[in-house]
Design a protein around this motif. Structure first.
Motif, PDB file in Angstrom:
ATOM      1  N   LYS A   1       2.141  -5.517   7.894  1.00  0.00           N
ATOM      2  CA  LYS A   1       0.816  -5.186   7.365  1.00  0.00           C
ATOM      3  C   LYS A   1       0.564  -3.685   7.488  1.00  0.00           C
ATOM      4  O   LYS A   1      -0.179  -3.227   8.348  1.00  0.00           O
ATOM      5  CB  LYS A   1      -0.279  -5.973   8.070  1.00  0.00           C
ATOM      6  CG  LYS A   1      -1.570  -6.012   7.263  1.00  0.00           C
ATOM      7  CD  LYS A   1      -2.520  -7.072   7.779  1.00  0.00           C
ATOM      8  CE  LYS A   1      -3.695  -7.226   6.820  1.00  0.00           C
ATOM      9  NZ  LYS A   1      -4.669  -8.224   7.303  1.00  0.00           N
ATOM     10  N   PRO A   2       1.171  -2.896   6.638  1.00  0.00           N
ATOM     11  CA  PRO A   2       0.927  -1.446   6.646  1.00  0.00           C
ATOM     12  C   PRO A   2      -0.513  -1.142   6.238  1.00  0.00           C
ATOM     13  O   PRO A   2      -1.123  -1.893   5.471  1.00  0.00           O
ATOM     14  CB  PRO A   2       1.921  -0.922   5.612  1.00  0.00           C
ATOM     15  CG  PRO A   2       2.150  -2.073   4.682  1.00  0.00           C
ATOM     16  CD  PRO A   2       2.068  -3.306   5.537  1.00  0.00           C
ATOM     17  N   GLU A   3      -1.046  -0.055   6.727  1.00  0.00           N
ATOM     18  CA  GLU A   3      -2.437   0.298   6.447  1.00  0.00           C
ATOM     19  C   GLU A   3      -2.521   1.025   5.105  1.00  0.00           C
ATOM     20  O   GLU A   3      -2.636   2.253   5.039  1.00  0.00           O
ATOM     21  CB  GLU A   3      -3.016   1.124   7.594  1.00  0.00           C
ATOM     22  CG  GLU A   3      -3.043   0.329   8.895  1.00  0.00           C
ATOM     23  CD  GLU A   3      -3.992   0.914   9.927  1.00  0.00           C
ATOM     24  OE1 GLU A   3      -4.365   2.089   9.798  1.00  0.00           O
ATOM     25  OE2 GLU A   3      -4.358   0.182  10.866  1.00  0.00           O
ATOM     26  N   ILE A   4      -2.484   0.239   4.060  1.00  0.00           N
ATOM     27  CA  ILE A   4      -2.505   0.777   2.701  1.00  0.00           C
ATOM     28  C   ILE A   4      -3.506  -0.007   1.855  1.00  0.00           C
ATOM     29  O   ILE A   4      -3.951  -1.094   2.228  1.00  0.00           O
ATOM     30  CB  ILE A   4      -1.112   0.678   2.026  1.00  0.00           C
ATOM     31  CG1 ILE A   4      -0.689  -0.796   1.896  1.00  0.00           C
ATOM     32  CG2 ILE A   4      -0.075   1.493   2.778  1.00  0.00           C
ATOM     33  CD1 ILE A   4       0.530  -1.037   1.028  1.00  0.00           C
ATOM     34  N   PHE A   5      -3.843   0.573   0.727  1.00  0.00           N
ATOM     35  CA  PHE A   5      -4.553  -0.126  -0.337  1.00  0.00           C
ATOM     36  C   PHE A   5      -3.728   0.061  -1.601  1.00  0.00           C
ATOM     37  O   PHE A   5      -3.223   1.153  -1.847  1.00  0.00           O
ATOM     38  CB  PHE A   5      -5.953   0.447  -0.541  1.00  0.00           C
ATOM     39  CG  PHE A   5      -6.612   0.009  -1.819  1.00  0.00           C
ATOM     40  CD1 PHE A   5      -7.000  -1.307  -2.010  1.00  0.00           C
ATOM     41  CD2 PHE A   5      -6.840   0.917  -2.847  1.00  0.00           C
ATOM     42  CE1 PHE A   5      -7.601  -1.713  -3.199  1.00  0.00           C
ATOM     43  CE2 PHE A   5      -7.437   0.524  -4.037  1.00  0.00           C
ATOM     44  CZ  PHE A   5      -7.813  -0.795  -4.208  1.00  0.00           C
ATOM     45  N   TYR A   6      -3.555  -0.986  -2.366  1.00  0.00           N
ATOM     46  CA  TYR A   6      -2.784  -0.831  -3.600  1.00  0.00           C
ATOM     47  C   TYR A   6      -3.447  -1.595  -4.742  1.00  0.00           C
ATOM     48  O   TYR A   6      -3.992  -2.683  -4.563  1.00  0.00           O
ATOM     49  CB  TYR A   6      -1.331  -1.296  -3.411  1.00  0.00           C
ATOM     50  CG  TYR A   6      -1.161  -2.750  -3.037  1.00  0.00           C
ATOM     51  CD1 TYR A   6      -0.905  -3.714  -4.014  1.00  0.00           C
ATOM     52  CD2 TYR A   6      -1.228  -3.167  -1.710  1.00  0.00           C
ATOM     53  CE1 TYR A   6      -0.738  -5.046  -3.676  1.00  0.00           C
ATOM     54  CE2 TYR A   6      -1.058  -4.495  -1.361  1.00  0.00           C
ATOM     55  CZ  TYR A   6      -0.813  -5.435  -2.342  1.00  0.00           C
ATOM     56  OH  TYR A   6      -0.658  -6.758  -2.013  1.00  0.00           O
ATOM     57  N   SER A   7      -3.435  -0.972  -5.900  1.00  0.00           N
ATOM     58  CA  SER A   7      -4.048  -1.560  -7.080  1.00  0.00           C
ATOM     59  C   SER A   7      -3.600  -0.750  -8.283  1.00  0.00           C
ATOM     60  O   SER A   7      -2.653   0.024  -8.208  1.00  0.00           O
ATOM     61  CB  SER A   7      -5.576  -1.557  -6.947  1.00  0.00           C
ATOM     62  OG  SER A   7      -6.181  -2.276  -8.016  1.00  0.00           O
ATOM     63  N   GLN A   8      -4.290  -0.933  -9.399  1.00  0.00           N
ATOM     64  CA  GLN A   8      -4.044  -0.152 -10.612  1.00  0.00           C
ATOM     65  C   GLN A   8      -5.364   0.422 -11.095  1.00  0.00           C
ATOM     66  O   GLN A   8      -6.433  -0.139 -10.833  1.00  0.00           O
ATOM     67  CB  GLN A   8      -3.387  -1.013 -11.694  1.00  0.00           C
ATOM     68  CG  GLN A   8      -2.012  -1.526 -11.313  1.00  0.00           C
ATOM     69  CD  GLN A   8      -1.283  -2.190 -12.477  1.00  0.00           C
ATOM     70  OE1 GLN A   8      -1.649  -2.011 -13.629  1.00  0.00           O
ATOM     71  NE2 GLN A   8      -0.244  -2.942 -12.171  1.00  0.00           N
ATOM     72  N   PHE A   9      -5.287   1.545 -11.816  1.00  0.00           N
ATOM     73  CA  PHE A   9      -6.492   2.219 -12.279  1.00  0.00           C
ATOM     74  C   PHE A   9      -7.408   1.266 -13.046  1.00  0.00           C
ATOM     75  O   PHE A   9      -8.626   1.253 -12.845  1.00  0.00           O
ATOM     76  CB  PHE A   9      -6.140   3.414 -13.172  1.00  0.00           C
ATOM     77  CG  PHE A   9      -5.419   4.526 -12.464  1.00  0.00           C
ATOM     78  CD1 PHE A   9      -5.631   4.778 -11.122  1.00  0.00           C
ATOM     79  CD2 PHE A   9      -4.517   5.325 -13.153  1.00  0.00           C
ATOM     80  CE1 PHE A   9      -4.971   5.809 -10.464  1.00  0.00           C
ATOM     81  CE2 PHE A   9      -3.863   6.359 -12.516  1.00  0.00           C
ATOM     82  CZ  PHE A   9      -4.076   6.603 -11.173  1.00  0.00           C
ATOM     83  N   GLN A  10      -6.829   0.464 -13.927  1.00  0.00           N
ATOM     84  CA  GLN A  10      -7.628  -0.429 -14.758  1.00  0.00           C
ATOM     85  C   GLN A  10      -8.358  -1.472 -13.914  1.00  0.00           C
ATOM     86  O   GLN A  10      -9.530  -1.786 -14.167  1.00  0.00           O
ATOM     87  CB  GLN A  10      -6.743  -1.120 -15.798  1.00  0.00           C
ATOM     88  CG  GLN A  10      -7.504  -1.870 -16.874  1.00  0.00           C
ATOM     89  CD  GLN A  10      -8.314  -0.942 -17.760  1.00  0.00           C
ATOM     90  OE1 GLN A  10      -7.843   0.111 -18.176  1.00  0.00           O
ATOM     91  NE2 GLN A  10      -9.565  -1.310 -18.031  1.00  0.00           N
ATOM     92  N   SER A  11      -7.677  -2.002 -12.896  1.00  0.00           N
ATOM     93  CA  SER A  11      -8.299  -3.015 -12.025  1.00  0.00           C
ATOM     94  C   SER A  11      -9.441  -2.417 -11.219  1.00  0.00           C
ATOM     95  O   SER A  11     -10.519  -3.015 -11.098  1.00  0.00           O
ATOM     96  CB  SER A  11      -7.252  -3.606 -11.086  1.00  0.00           C
ATOM     97  OG  SER A  11      -6.236  -4.264 -11.808  1.00  0.00           O
TER      98      SER A  11
ATOM     99  N   LEU B   1       3.062   4.668   4.653  1.00  0.00           N
ATOM    100  CA  LEU B   1       3.456   4.654   3.243  1.00  0.00           C
ATOM    101  C   LEU B   1       4.854   4.069   3.081  1.00  0.00           C
ATOM    102  O   LEU B   1       5.099   3.262   2.179  1.00  0.00           O
ATOM    103  CB  LEU B   1       3.404   6.063   2.673  1.00  0.00           C
ATOM    104  CG  LEU B   1       3.809   6.220   1.196  1.00  0.00           C
ATOM    105  CD1 LEU B   1       2.966   5.332   0.305  1.00  0.00           C
ATOM    106  CD2 LEU B   1       3.696   7.677   0.772  1.00  0.00           C
ATOM    107  N   GLU B   2       5.760   4.464   3.967  1.00  0.00           N
ATOM    108  CA  GLU B   2       7.125   3.936   3.908  1.00  0.00           C
ATOM    109  C   GLU B   2       7.122   2.415   4.045  1.00  0.00           C
ATOM    110  O   GLU B   2       7.781   1.708   3.279  1.00  0.00           O
ATOM    111  CB  GLU B   2       7.951   4.561   5.041  1.00  0.00           C
ATOM    112  CG  GLU B   2       9.370   4.039   5.150  1.00  0.00           C
ATOM    113  CD  GLU B   2      10.089   4.573   6.385  1.00  0.00           C
ATOM    114  OE1 GLU B   2      10.964   3.846   6.915  1.00  0.00           O
ATOM    115  OE2 GLU B   2       9.779   5.699   6.823  1.00  0.00           O
ATOM    116  N   TYR B   3       6.340   1.920   5.014  1.00  0.00           N
ATOM    117  CA  TYR B   3       6.261   0.472   5.216  1.00  0.00           C
ATOM    118  C   TYR B   3       5.532  -0.206   4.050  1.00  0.00           C
ATOM    119  O   TYR B   3       5.839  -1.350   3.699  1.00  0.00           O
ATOM    120  CB  TYR B   3       5.544   0.154   6.531  1.00  0.00           C
ATOM    121  CG  TYR B   3       6.308   0.567   7.764  1.00  0.00           C
ATOM    122  CD1 TYR B   3       7.709   0.553   7.777  1.00  0.00           C
ATOM    123  CD2 TYR B   3       5.649   0.964   8.916  1.00  0.00           C
ATOM    124  CE1 TYR B   3       8.411   0.927   8.907  1.00  0.00           C
ATOM    125  CE2 TYR B   3       6.344   1.343  10.055  1.00  0.00           C
ATOM    126  CZ  TYR B   3       7.727   1.329  10.037  1.00  0.00           C
ATOM    127  OH  TYR B   3       8.425   1.697  11.163  1.00  0.00           O
ATOM    128  N   GLY B   4       4.574   0.509   3.452  1.00  0.00           N
ATOM    129  CA  GLY B   4       3.860  -0.049   2.305  1.00  0.00           C
ATOM    130  C   GLY B   4       4.777  -0.234   1.110  1.00  0.00           C
ATOM    131  O   GLY B   4       4.714  -1.256   0.415  1.00  0.00           O
TER     132      GLY B   4
END
Length: 256
Positions: free
Chosen positions: A152-162, A236-239
């Motif tokens: 569980k890396p401390e990241i957020f991920y998505s796409q611009f449109q979403s 970031l690497e773990y993400g």
């Protein structure tokens, strides 16, 4: 995420947070509030939507949804003074929230956008959205194995449109706001490579957002974590590894 409201909802919320009294009361007039939020209070009477109506609609929503008590929409005019009681259960929740630091607010407030449609409120809105949906393992910086950090890396991920759909903007604006936040040093990003699905069709994958710093409470003081305590490059690497490991589940086949 009240995406039917103007983007100034985050600026108005900041005003309520910063200007509350010990009695949990906030005092304001439209002109003072707008100026405090670093905007010019230009009231264009001939336009249906202007800076006044946008802030008024945000304040009315806060009232209708129980964030503030006692608000008269009809009195929200120029220098007319009002006071509202703040509902602290709404304004200071115990869980499911993101934190904006004072220096982040100051950094955004000082920014002058050469692209007029991109304003401070949109930057606040996007940064708040990223903060609210970034994975946080715990409030402590210790007690985690490398395995737990990878899981569980401390990241957020998505796409611009979403993101745009959720917060009520458009893809181009989110892309520009992302670029500015990174230029200001408030976020780091990484674009995952294009991928091919099981039908051999190519797609654009998610963008990873990550905070380049972290703060913790230590000896009754809020201090920045050392690189040993929080290393955004490792997160970031773990993400990246985490998203790549979803290949089998999502049937994504990345470019080399």
């Amino acid at each position: 995420m009240a995406n039917t409201l103007p983007e100034h909802r985050l600026s108005a919320l900041l005003y309520l947070n910063y200007n509350q009294t010990w009695e949990n009361v906030v005092h304001y007039s439209p002109i003072y509030m707008i100026q405090w939020c670093k905007y010019k209070p230009n009231w264009h009477r001939g336009t249906e939507k202007n800076i006044f109506t946008k802030f008024r609609d945000c304040m009315d929503w806060f009232f209708e949804n129980g964030y503030i008590i006692d608000f008269d929409k009809e009195k929200y005019i120029q220098n007319t003074f009002q006071s509202s009681l703040i509902n602290m259960e709404k304004m200071n929740p115990k869980n499911n929230f993101g934190i904006l630091y004072d220096f982040e607010v100051e950094t955004i407030n000082k920014y002058q956008s050469p692209y007029k449609p991109l304003n401070k409120s949109i930057l606040f809105l996007l940064l708040s959205y990223i903060k609210a949906f970034t994975w946080i393992r715990t409030n402590e910086s210790s007690g985690h194995s490398e395995k737990s950090k990878k899981n569980k890396p401390e990241i957020f991920y998505s796409q611009f449109q979403s993101i745009a759909a959720f917060i009520g903007s458009d893809r181009k604006m989110i892309a520009k706001a992302t670029e500015v936040l990174e230029q200001l040093g408030l976020i780091k990003t990484h674009r995952m490579p294009r991928y091919k699905d099981s039908n051999d069709n190519w797609h654009t994958d998610d963008i990873i957002y990550i905070c380049p710093y972290r703060y913790i409470l230590r000896n009754n003081q809020i201090v920045q974590c050392t690189k040993e305590e929080y290393n955004y490059e490792k997160e970031l690497e773990y993400g990246i590894l985490f998203l790549r490991n979803q290949n089998y589940v999502s049937k994504k086949f990345y470019q080399n």
